[in-house]
Design a protein around this motif. Sequence first.
Motif, PDB file in Angstrom:
ATOM      1  N   LEU A  21      44.164  27.800  20.141  1.00 43.18           N
ATOM      2  CA  LEU A  21      44.033  25.854  21.218  1.00 43.18           C
ATOM      3  C   LEU A  21      43.465  25.473  19.892  1.00 43.18           C
ATOM      4  N   LEU A  22      43.733  24.292  19.789  1.00 48.01           N
ATOM      5  CA  LEU A  22      43.538  22.818  19.270  1.00 48.01           C
ATOM      6  C   LEU A  22      42.598  22.465  20.505  1.00 48.01           C
ATOM      7  N   VAL A  23      41.880  21.703  20.266  1.00 46.79           N
ATOM      8  CA  VAL A  23      40.836  21.241  20.916  1.00 46.79           C
ATOM      9  C   VAL A  23      39.765  20.064  20.299  1.00 46.79           C
ATOM     10  N   GLU A  24      39.081  18.959  21.267  1.00 45.51           N
ATOM     11  CA  GLU A  24      38.464  17.886  20.400  1.00 45.51           C
ATOM     12  C   GLU A  24      37.679  17.932  21.889  1.00 45.51           C
ATOM     13  N   ALA A  25      36.104  18.051  19.871  1.00 45.17           N
ATOM     14  CA  ALA A  25      34.504  18.062  20.584  1.00 45.17           C
ATOM     15  C   ALA A  25      33.746  16.661  19.851  1.00 45.17           C
ATOM     16  N   VAL A  26      32.813  16.415  20.639  1.00 42.43           N
ATOM     17  CA  VAL A  26      31.706  15.716  19.319  1.00 42.43           C
ATOM     18  C   VAL A  26      30.808  17.011  18.775  1.00 42.43           C
ATOM     19  N   VAL A  27      30.809  16.601  17.584  1.00 38.35           N
ATOM     20  CA  VAL A  27      29.913  17.379  16.925  1.00 38.35           C
ATOM     21  C   VAL A  27      29.074  16.811  15.710  1.00 38.35           C
ATOM     22  N   GLU A  28      27.561  16.738  15.685  1.00 41.74           N
ATOM     23  CA  GLU A  28      27.128  16.184  15.095  1.00 41.74           C
ATOM     24  C   GLU A  28      27.199  14.734  15.167  1.00 41.74           C
ATOM     25  N   GLY A  29      27.933  14.046  16.330  1.00 42.68           N
ATOM     26  CA  GLY A  29      27.687  12.767  17.405  1.00 42.68           C
ATOM     27  C   GLY A  29      29.436  11.993  16.393  1.00 42.68           C
ATOM     28  N   ASP A  96      34.996  30.558  -0.555  1.00 45.66           N
ATOM     29  CA  ASP A  96      35.238  29.497   0.763  1.00 45.66           C
ATOM     30  C   ASP A  96      35.526  29.547   2.451  1.00 45.66           C
ATOM     31  N   ALA A  97      35.273  29.097   3.303  1.00 40.29           N
ATOM     32  CA  ALA A  97      35.186  29.047   4.655  1.00 40.29           C
ATOM     33  C   ALA A  97      34.907  28.085   5.520  1.00 40.29           C
ATOM     34  N   LEU A  98      35.614  28.413   6.603  1.00 40.68           N
ATOM     35  CA  LEU A  98      36.301  27.294   7.960  1.00 40.68           C
ATOM     36  C   LEU A  98      34.522  27.149   8.268  1.00 40.68           C
ATOM     37  N   ARG A  99      34.146  26.096   8.192  1.00 38.20           N
ATOM     38  CA  ARG A  99      33.044  25.215   9.090  1.00 38.20           C
ATOM     39  C   ARG A  99      33.008  25.887  10.366  1.00 38.20           C
ATOM     40  N   ALA A 100      32.346  26.976  10.697  1.00 41.99           N
ATOM     41  CA  ALA A 100      31.999  27.282  12.400  1.00 41.99           C
ATOM     42  C   ALA A 100      31.921  26.907  13.391  1.00 41.99           C
ATOM     43  N   VAL A 101      31.509  26.677  14.889  1.00 42.12           N
ATOM     44  CA  VAL A 101      30.975  25.687  15.377  1.00 42.12           C
ATOM     45  C   VAL A 101      30.805  26.726  16.648  1.00 42.12           C
ATOM     46  N   PRO A 102      28.928  26.689  17.545  1.00 51.27           N
ATOM     47  CA  PRO A 102      29.514  27.277  18.323  1.00 51.27           C
ATOM     48  C   PRO A 102      29.827  27.541  19.313  1.00 51.27           C
ATOM     49  N   VAL A 103      30.093  28.402  20.034  1.00 46.90           N
ATOM     50  CA  VAL A 103      30.819  28.318  21.072  1.00 46.90           C
ATOM     51  C   VAL A 103      30.096  29.583  22.177  1.00 46.90           C
ATOM     52  N   ARG A 104      31.121  29.486  23.289  1.00 48.18           N
ATOM     53  CA  ARG A 104      29.948  30.142  24.401  1.00 48.18           C
ATOM     54  C   ARG A 104      31.041  30.371  25.081  1.00 48.18           C
ATOM     55  N   VAL A 105      31.290  31.956  26.251  1.00 44.26           N
ATOM     56  CA  VAL A 105      32.169  31.896  27.259  1.00 44.26           C
ATOM     57  C   VAL A 105      31.186  31.894  28.300  1.00 44.26           C
ATOM     58  N   GLN A 106      31.644  31.326  29.225  1.00 37.80           N
ATOM     59  CA  GLN A 106      30.196  31.584  30.971  1.00 37.80           C
ATOM     60  C   GLN A 106      31.041  31.192  31.881  1.00 37.80           C
ATOM     61  N   ASP A 107      31.788  32.179  32.932  1.00 35.57           N
ATOM     62  CA  ASP A 107      32.187  32.058  34.222  1.00 35.57           C
ATOM     63  C   ASP A 107      33.657  31.420  33.602  1.00 35.57           C
ATOM     64  N   GLY A 108      34.072  31.931  32.440  1.00 36.29           N
ATOM     65  CA  GLY A 108      35.574  31.899  32.719  1.00 36.29           C
ATOM     66  C   GLY A 108      36.156  30.502  31.840  1.00 36.29           C
ATOM     67  N   ARG A 109      34.718  29.766  31.241  1.00 38.79           N
ATOM     68  CA  ARG A 109      34.955  28.202  30.395  1.00 38.79           C
ATOM     69  C   ARG A 109      34.209  28.525  29.595  1.00 38.79           C
ATOM     70  N   VAL A 110      35.071  28.249  28.149  1.00 36.50           N
ATOM     71  CA  VAL A 110      34.245  28.513  26.678  1.00 36.50           C
ATOM     72  C   VAL A 110      33.411  27.115  26.788  1.00 36.50           C
ATOM     73  N   LEU A 111      32.455  27.349  26.408  1.00 35.99           N
ATOM     74  CA  LEU A 111      31.504  26.172  25.758  1.00 35.99           C
ATOM     75  C   LEU A 111      30.715  25.546  24.707  1.00 35.99           C
ATOM     76  N   LEU A 112      30.895  24.776  24.274  1.00 36.16           N
ATOM     77  CA  LEU A 112      30.064  24.058  23.334  1.00 36.16           C
ATOM     78  C   LEU A 112      28.423  24.180  23.093  1.00 36.16           C
ATOM     79  N   GLY A 113      28.233  25.262  22.407  1.00 37.18           N
ATOM     80  CA  GLY A 113      26.913  25.746  22.154  1.00 37.18           C
ATOM     81  C   GLY A 113      26.057  27.270  22.378  1.00 37.18           C
TER      82      GLY A 113
END
Length: 113
Positions: A21-29, A96-113
């Motif tokens: 799934l493609l989503v938008e997020a603010v990462v490092e501003g 090389d590698a893709l740049r990972a972004v930390p996410v977690r799953v909590q209460d059925g939601r995917v959260l940044l961080g």
Amino acid sequence: MSVPSAVELALLDALPDPGFLLVEAVVEGDAEPLILYREGEQVRAWLNVCPHAGRPLDWAPGQFLKSRDGHLVCAVHGAAFELQGGACVSGPCKGDALRAVPVRVQDGRVLLG
């Protein structure tokens, strides 16, 4: 990366299992497109940027190629990335590698961080 702790990216049920799934997020501003990849209850995320030429990996907005070997394939130059850690296993950016972004799953939601 410093990110707010409870930014919702998507509902877990919105991600195909397995799938992308493609989503938008603010990462490092900066607003960034992120690739979310779900396998069961686990979700991984990377910036939607191929380390080879800095282009998006999707062949059409939000549409990603997955090889028979189970790798994410860059639609531009064919680089293949394993889906555990995002390492490039073949193509012009091998090693090389893709740049990972930390996410977690909590209460059925995917959260940044």
